[in-house]
Scaffold this motif. Structure first.
Motif, PDB file in Angstrom:
ATOM      1  N   THR A   1      -0.207   0.110   7.921  1.00  0.00           N
ATOM      2  CA  THR A   1       0.225  -0.628   6.505  1.00  0.00           C
ATOM      3  C   THR A   1       1.242  -0.036   5.785  1.00  0.00           C
TER       4      THR A   1
ATOM      5  N   ASN B   1       2.912   0.022   2.035  1.00  0.00           N
ATOM      6  CA  ASN B   1       2.630  -0.555   0.326  1.00  0.00           C
ATOM      7  C   ASN B   1       1.337  -1.368   0.277  1.00  0.00           C
ATOM      8  N   GLY B   2       0.409  -0.943   1.309  1.00  0.00           N
ATOM      9  CA  GLY B   2      -0.899  -1.661   1.084  1.00  0.00           C
ATOM     10  C   GLY B   2      -1.083  -3.019   1.852  1.00  0.00           C
ATOM     11  N   ARG B   3       0.344  -3.361   2.634  1.00  0.00           N
ATOM     12  CA  ARG B   3      -0.047  -4.559   3.408  1.00  0.00           C
ATOM     13  C   ARG B   3       0.359  -4.261   4.874  1.00  0.00           C
TER      14      ARG B   3
END
Length: 213
Positions: free
Chosen positions: A97, A99-101
């Motif tokens: 991931t 930045n959370g993606r």
């Protein structure tokens, strides 16, 4: 020829740990896995003509399905055998991931390496080579069905302690060795191993349990 690809794999693990100690972050080292998998795949390709046991696929449908089923069972046990006393240290795992993606390119590389490259490399080393070598240095003369229980236990314990989840690793080693001995072809544990690793990757992505990678 069966040791070198495995040695290359271990060398990359050592390199990753060294770079981490030198200050590289886990995020910066993620693409090193792609280099590791590609290098191991290249080593396997170079020596492929010597892996005569891989040149003929001899698994009838019932045995093929059984090998695939064993791979699923090992996956379930792998996920379940994660208590503190069943592990060695802690595993940072592989977090794709940013930045959370999820970076899906990293996921594809990781699963491809784990499901297509690692099973061939590890089964050639642990089962085709070491399991038989423990009985006879001239390992090519040892038929899979003739491997002793002593060699199965030693190689499976060593295989287990190669992993953070040592008990799950031992169980997997025993299962893959049993397939090799019963079906008398290295393709059987390779397929089971591939199923375990591939489905584990899908489960890790679905649950976000990155430490299992």
């Amino acid at each position: 020829m069966r040791v070198l690809p495995f040695a290359v794999y271990l060398a990359f693990i050592a390199l990753t740990e060294l770079l981490a100690r030198l200050g590289w972050t886990a995020a910066e080292l993620r693409w090193l896995y792609a280099v590791k998998a590609a290098t191991v795949a290249l080593a396997l390709a170079v020596f492929w003509r010597h892996y005569t046991e891989l040149h003929i696929f001899r698994l009838r449908p019932p045995r093929l399905l059984f090998a695939l089923a064993v791979g699923v069972v090992v996956l379930v046990l792998w996920i379940g055998l994660g208590a503190d006393w069943m592990t060695i240290g802690t595993s940072a795992g592989f977090d794709p991931t940013t930045n959370g993606r999820i970076d899906w390119a990293l996921v594809v590389v990781r699963i491809a390496g784990a499901a297509l490259v690692v099973p061939v490399m590890e089964e050639l080393f642990w089962r085709s080579f070491l399991l038989r070598w423990l009985d006879n240095p001239d390992f090519d003369t040892v038929a899979p069905a003739q491997v002793t229980i002593r060699s199965v236990l030693i190689s499976s314990v060593l295989f287990g302690f190669e992993h953070n989840l040592w008990l799950a690793g031992i169980v997997a080693g025993l299962a893959y060795s049993a397939l090799y001995m019963r079906h008398r072809t290295i393709w059987s544990p390779i397929l089971a191993h591939a199923v375990t690793n591939g489905l584990l990757g899908a489960w890790v992505v679905h649950t976000g349990s990155w430490s299992y990678w």
